[in-house]
Structures are given as C-alpha cells and as structure tokens.
Design a protein around this motif. Structure first.
Motif, PDB file in Angstrom:
ATOM      1  N   VAL A  30       3.119  -8.759  -9.474  1.00 39.75           N
ATOM      2  CA  VAL A  30       2.888  -7.389  -8.994  1.00 39.75           C
ATOM      3  C   VAL A  30       1.552  -6.872  -9.510  1.00 39.75           C
ATOM      4  N   ALA A  31       1.136  -5.743  -8.933  1.00 40.78           N
ATOM      5  CA  ALA A  31      -0.111  -5.109  -9.351  1.00 40.78           C
ATOM      6  C   ALA A  31       0.020  -4.627 -10.790  1.00 40.78           C
ATOM      7  N   GLU A  32      -1.098  -4.609 -11.483  1.00 41.61           N
ATOM      8  CA  GLU A  32      -1.129  -4.257 -12.902  1.00 41.61           C
ATOM      9  C   GLU A  32      -0.460  -2.912 -13.195  1.00 41.61           C
ATOM     10  N   THR A  33      -0.630  -1.941 -12.290  1.00 41.08           N
ATOM     11  CA  THR A  33      -0.074  -0.601 -12.530  1.00 41.08           C
ATOM     12  C   THR A  33       1.432  -0.653 -12.784  1.00 41.08           C
ATOM     13  N   ASN A  43       7.353  -3.182   1.149  1.00 42.62           N
ATOM     14  CA  ASN A  43       5.932  -2.921   0.839  1.00 42.62           C
ATOM     15  C   ASN A  43       5.720  -1.441   0.563  1.00 42.62           C
ATOM     16  N   GLU A  44       6.293  -0.608   1.410  1.00 43.87           N
ATOM     17  CA  GLU A  44       6.065   0.829   1.309  1.00 43.87           C
ATOM     18  C   GLU A  44       6.738   1.415   0.058  1.00 43.87           C
ATOM     19  N   VAL A  58       5.061   6.204 -10.449  1.00 42.37           N
ATOM     20  CA  VAL A  58       5.760   5.362 -11.415  1.00 42.37           C
ATOM     21  C   VAL A  58       6.281   6.153 -12.623  1.00 42.37           C
ATOM     22  N   ASP A  59       5.665   7.301 -12.932  1.00 38.38           N
ATOM     23  CA  ASP A  59       6.096   8.060 -14.115  1.00 38.38           C
ATOM     24  C   ASP A  59       7.507   8.626 -13.983  1.00 38.38           C
ATOM     25  N   VAL A 118       4.172   2.593  -7.157  1.00 35.92           N
ATOM     26  CA  VAL A 118       2.899   2.492  -7.870  1.00 35.92           C
ATOM     27  C   VAL A 118       2.265   3.890  -8.009  1.00 35.92           C
ATOM     28  N   THR A 119       2.543   4.758  -7.054  1.00 31.36           N
ATOM     29  CA  THR A 119       1.962   6.102  -7.052  1.00 31.36           C
ATOM     30  C   THR A 119       2.750   7.054  -7.954  1.00 31.36           C
ATOM     31  N   ARG A 158       4.532   0.713  -2.750  1.00 35.95           N
ATOM     32  CA  ARG A 158       3.370   1.627  -2.750  1.00 35.95           C
ATOM     33  C   ARG A 158       3.761   2.991  -3.312  1.00 35.95           C
ATOM     34  N   MET A 201       3.167  -3.269 -14.106  1.00 37.07           N
ATOM     35  CA  MET A 201       3.618  -4.162 -15.182  1.00 37.07           C
ATOM     36  C   MET A 201       4.275  -3.386 -16.316  1.00 37.07           C
ATOM     37  N   PHE A 202       3.723  -2.224 -16.593  1.00 40.01           N
ATOM     38  CA  PHE A 202       4.277  -1.409 -17.669  1.00 40.01           C
ATOM     39  C   PHE A 202       5.696  -0.948 -17.323  1.00 40.01           C
TER      40      PHE A 202
END
Lengths: 406, 273
Positions: A28-31, A183-184, A193-194, A190-191, A187, A33-34
């Motif tokens: 997955v994208a780095e964002t 996919n969505e 995630v908090d 990732v936006t 997305r 991973m956390f």
C-alpha cells in the motif's frame, strides 16, 4: 508442492510480515502504513483480551443470532442419490449473510480505537448492509463505496443501506464494480486516515486484514465442526464453499485444515465458462500479481493490467482472491474448482424448490459443485456446504434472467 | 553518479530548485508524450516523471484516474512506455526520467526483466506507489544491479523511525507527499510541509522533492521555498484534458500544459531568488 499437515503450519501463517508463503504482504501507499501498523498492534492486544472476546461473543449470540444451524438437506441429498449434504445456515444470520460476523468484529475494533467513522466497499451489497447495520447500532458515521454497475444491479441493498443511515457513494471509475469500489475506499481511507476505520469485507487487502477477517469468520467452521460431530458422530468428508475474495470459505475451512481426512473445495465463479474469458476465477485461470495491498492470484492481461470480470453474482465479481487461498492452492490443501452462471442458477432454483431455502447466487455456486460432488460419493459420506447468504437480494436478477417483469 | 544525483548537484550549485513535471505516458495520445517531454525540458523541467498507466490507480485523484484510463484506452503498456523513453533518449541524453506507477505491471514483467529493459531504454529511476520498504528488497536488488535509483514516498503519517528505514533504502531523492490524500487534492499546508522536511533532512542527505497538491505558480513558489524540488502532475494533466474538452487538438493540449509549466517555473524561481 506438498506439505506435512500434521505439523501445525496453518497456525504459523501469516508470518509477522503478513505473508502466507509467497502471498499476502502490505503493498500500500506509504500514507497507510502507519494506520496498518496501528491496527495490527491494537488487534494483537484485543484478540487475546477476554473482555473484548466476551463482548464479541455476546454480539454474535444476541445480535447476529449465532450459532447458525447445521441443517441436513435430506430431500435434496436423496434426489441426488449420493452423500448426505448438510448446509451451514449463514443465511439465517442477522442481515442475511456471513458478512456480519466480520463487521461486528471490525466495528468493535473501530470503537476501541476511538474512530467515529467507518467506510466499506461492497459488491452485492451484503457487506455494505452488514457494515451499515453495525454502524447504526454503534452510532458510527458510515460511508459505503459501491460500483455504479452494482448500484444498478443491487438497488434493494442500496436502499437498505440508506435506511440504515449510511451514505452510499456510486463509483464511476474503471469497470464500476467491486474492485473499483475497493480502489475508492482506499482513496477515502488515505484522505481521512485519522478518524476513519476501513472495514474490509473479505480476507484480502493488506496485512493484517486477511488475518483478522479470517479470525472473525472462523466462528463458522468452529461451529460446523462441533455440529457435524454432534449430528453425525464424526467429521465431514468434504467441505464446499464459494470463493470470491474468500471470506466465507476461509471461515468454514480454517478450523478443519489440520484434519487430513476432510477434503475441501473452493468454488470460483465460472461466469460464461473459463474458455469464454468471461468469468471471475483467478485461482483457476489467473496468475500471481499484486493488487489491493496483497500479492495473490489475479485475473490480468499480458501487460499486468487487471481484467474485467464477469459473474452473475455481484459478490463473486472480483479479479483477485484472499492470499491465504492462493497459498492453500499452491500447497494443495484445498481444491479450487468453478461453477458457471448457468450451473449456479440451476442450483438456486433446485434448493428453493426442493428444500424451501432460497440461496444467494454466490452460495448457489457452492451448491452447484456440491451436487456434482455428492453424486460421486456414497450415502454414508457427509458434505458440509456453506450457505453463505440468502437469496432475497437476487430475486430481481433471477427474474430478469427468467424473463419476468414486475 | 546517477543522472538524478548529478542533476540535483548541478541545481544546488546554481542555487535553483528542481521542477519535476508528471504526465501520464500515452495521455492524451501516444504521439504526444515524446514531443511533450522535449518541450517540457525546453521550458524548464529538470526531471521528467512519466506515469505508467494502471487499471487500478489507487492513490490517484479523479484527474489522474482519467489520465490513466485515457492512456490505457490509447493502448499504452509498460513496454510501450519504455519505448517512449528510448525515443526521448535519441535527442536528450541528460534529463533524468523517472517512472511512477503501481506494482503489478512491474511484478508481471518480472523485476529482473524490467530492470534490464528500463536501463536499456534510458530510465533513471522507479517509484512504485504500492511497494513500501517492507516489500522492496527483491525489486531494489534488480534496480541496483542496473544502476537505477529507487524513489520512495514519505508521508505526513510516516513516524520518525520509519523515515530512517525509508531513507536507508532510497536513492536519488526522497519524494515527500505533502498531504494525507490522493493526487490533485487541494489542502496543502506549507508550514506543515516545512516541519516534515526538517525531520527528513535530519535522517538523510538526499534531496527532498514535494508533490501532491501543487497546482500553480503560487503553491509552487511556497513549496520551493522549503523543498529541493517540486512535483506537478494533476494540474498539467488537467490543463491538457481541459484543452481537449474545449475542442482543442493534441497541439493545443501541449500548449496548455507548457503555458502552465512556464508559470510554475517562474513561481519556483521566485522562491529561490
């Protein structure tokens, strides 16, 4: 490749990196991973926390309605003239499918992590409904991503989700089906995630999802194992379950993996037939690759682009499969086979007419293969089929195929 | 020294910041990409980032999703992208070219076969959005064998210990993702970016470029005041898409992209001076 199944290899996967042999992982994208690391550490703690387990068991008993029955389909078995077929009645769960076993578990994780918002992807709408349901009960904000094509095919479930207070987002990119919904959802995650927990509906995606979804679905196999012993005095000879992403199949299979004498069949969507290329059977006709966070078998073209899939059942219409299935295929522990659209539709009608049980079209794929398998076996032998969901949601699709207008 | 390291060194000597435009190879047409690359270089691009289209571009916002879809509809494949780079190299031996995409096309070709073909085509580096350090060892071994750089993303959510791990596996430059979100999102916070760049520089001497959310001269100026390089993607792809939607041809699309690029170059140079 063969392995000695007396060694407890099945409990050793996934490893610390989320790998099942060569499959799985965290692509997955780095964002994100956390967020995955956070989820993994919370889950590791809660999965051995007696209070969390008790809370989950309470919900499964009193909200979902577990244990689900193991029902012997005597009339259907007799008409086939082979093995005794038992149905694990996941269709009788609250919301009508096995999906809720997992959403109850993940929503409890979300609650413990203090996330006020949950998101989900859905194909047929069953996972979306199960997510919207538990979100309503826990007072969580809920957004469900669904391919525009599936929104059209599954209008009833879309309305159910809206009634439950969820916001359903039609996804218009790509093939407008389950993979694009996933996919969505990624997305969105990732936006946001908090404050957002992503409730993945199947045993795919990045680690730790294949592990935790498996754990939540294993209640199916644990119950079936006990019920089969109570009703027949022994373990079944064969297990059959449909495989899209593969969560109901893993849930049934996993608690039996070390029982060498129990044969297992995962039934993929054969669509119009493997030769037609219009199907959703990556284990049967695909090759390994990377999609949606994990390495697994995929339907892909010569350039590594993901192919459009076809199945009469929206829930199986997915080009990938959970990484544990990829591993179980390679080590030869589970046999992966296909049932076509036509075979599944015939099984849908048969079970409805012979047993008065209307199966989901996804589950009808497992029934179609079980019928063939039972015919080759003797009346002393026992097959357990996972009846993963009920067919009400598919009445519109079946009517359309039969040329009926409402 | 790799072409990318050389380029950043040269820019540092000149006191300039890198402009790194991103376009999707094959969008809006396969015939556009090579001439567009040359014109971007003529108009101030320092490194070219070519998007390798993928059927499931999970980190892209709506603008680049459409770019990927158009490129695939035009028949763009990973091998086709490598051919475009070969073509570009016939007239430009100096400008570094970085491929950015997703794991599966590279996995499907095979890491070794990809590394050989990409190096032969004149590609300098690879950035795969969905191959984090945890999964990178096998691909890194092949890239290193042929002398290619591996560009990693660092995100606002990346904890300090991970930054160390990432910079340890990276070469060329570090790509800092300026926001939590997909490409083309619009909530850039330059003070926050500056804080993160300081953290990254505490662990690595590699140059740091910033991307996601830079769309015009002003945002480019702001980011260039704190970063070593600025990546602009969605804004360029959108400029071309708008030109074509307005009835323009491929030439008009290129002109629109170049006009924006020139403006962004000016923004970056204003920050540096």
């Amino acid at each position: 490749m063969t392995i000695d199944i007396k060694e407890n290899v099945f409990a050793s996967v996934p490893d610390a990196d989320g790998r099942f042999g060569d499959y799985g992982g965290k692509f997955v994208a780095e964002t994100l991973m956390f967020a995955l690391a956070e989820l993994e550490s919370v889950y590791r703690k809660l999965s051995v926390d007696p209070d969390f387990q008790q809370e989950l068991d309470q919900d499964l008993a009193h909200y979902v309605g577990r244990p689900s029955p193991l029902y012997e389909a005597k009339r259907w078995s007799r008409s086939i003239g082979g093995a005794r077929i038992f149905l694990k009645r996941e269709d009788l769960n609250h919301t009508g499918a096995h999906k809720v076993n997992n959403t109850v578990g993940q929503a409890l994780l979300a609650k413990h992590m203090g996330k006020p918002r949950v998101i989900a992807e859905t194909g047929a709408g069953q996972h979306g409904v199960a997510t919207a349901t538990i979100a309503a009960r826990l007072g969580l904000k809920c957004q469900v991503f669904m391919g525009e094509e599936d929104v059209r095919r599954q209008a009833l479930n879309v309305y159910r989700m809206k009634l439950l207070g969820a916001d359903v987002v039609p996804v218009t990119s790509g093939s407008r089906t389950l993979k694009d919904a996933m996919n969505e959802a990624m997305r969105d995650w990732v936006t946001n995630v908090d404050d957002t927990f992503y409730i993945i509906g199947t045993v795919a995606g990045p680690h730790p999802y294949p592990l935790l979804v498996r754990d939540f679905q294993c209640v199916i196999g644990r119950e079936a194992r006990r019920q089969a012993q109570e009703q027949t005095g022994r373990l079944p000879d064969a297990l059959v379950a449909c495989v899209g992403g593969g969560s109901n199949a893993i849930g049934l299979f996993h608690p039996f993996l070390q029982d060498e004498a129990v044969a297992m069949y995962g039934v993929e969507a054969g669509g119009h037939g493997i030769a037609s290329n219009q199907h959703a059977a990556p284990l049967t006709a695909g090759t390994p690759g990377v999609l949606h966070g994990n390495r697994t078998y995929l339907m892909q073209d010569a350039d590594g682009q993901i192919m459009h899939t076809h199945s009469v059942s929206a829930g199986l219409d997915y080009p990938g499969v959970g990484p544990e299935h990829a591993w179980l295929k390679d080590i030869g522990r589970v046999n992966y086979v296909v049932a076509t659209d036509d075979e599944a539709l015939r099984a849908f009608h048969t079970l409805t007419r012979v047993e008065g049980i209307m199966p989901a079209l996804e589950s009808a794929h497992a029934l179609a293969y079980a019928e063939k398998l039972a015919a080759r076996m003797s009346p002393e032998q026992v097959i357990v089929v996972n009846l993963s969901g009920r067919g009400d949601k598919d009445i519109h699709t079946v009517a359309q195929i039969d040329g009926i207008q409402f | 020294m790799s072409r990318i390291a050389g380029r950043f060194e040269q820019l540092a000597r000149q006191g300039r910041k890198a402009l790194i435009p991103y376009v999707v190879a094959g969008d809006p047409g396969l015939d556009v990409t090579v001439p567009l690359m040359h014109r971007m270089v003529e108009n101030g691009a320092d490194i070219i980032e070519l998007g390798v289209p993928f059927s499931d571009p999970m980190s892209e916002g709506p603008v680049l999703q459409l770019g990927h879809e158009r490129a695939l509809a035009n028949g763009t494949s990973l091998r086709g992208v490598l051919e475009l780079v070969s073509e570009f190299r016939k007239r430009d031996a100096d400008t570094p070219v970085l491929l950015m995409g997703y794991a599966n096309p590279v996995v499907h070709m095979g890491y070794a076969a990809f590394a050989d073909a990409a190096a032969a085509a004149g590609v300098d580096a690879l950035l795969t959005v969905d191959i984090p350090p945890e999964e990178v060892a096998p691909v890194n071994a092949e890239l290193q064998r042929v002398g290619m750089d591996n560009i990693f993303l660092v995100a606002p959510t990346t904890p300090t210990q991970r930054i160390q791990r990432i910079t340890g596996a990276a070469s060329g430059f570090i790509y800092y993702v300026s926001l939590k979100g997909v490409t083309g999102a619009g909530h850039l916070d330059v003070a926050d970016v500056a804080r993160h760049l300081e953290l990254i520089r505490g662990h690595s001497s590699l140059p740091v470029a910033v991307g996601f959310g830079i769309k015009d001269a002003e945002s480019a100026r702001a980011v260039a005041s704190v970063a070593d390089g600025v990546v602009v993607g969605s804004a360029l792809v959108n400029a071309m898409a708008q030109a074509i939607e307005g009835g323009g041809d491929h030439e008009a699309a290129m002109a629109a992209a170049i006009a924006l690029l020139v403006e962004i170059r000016r923004g970056i140079d204003n920050a540096a001076s």
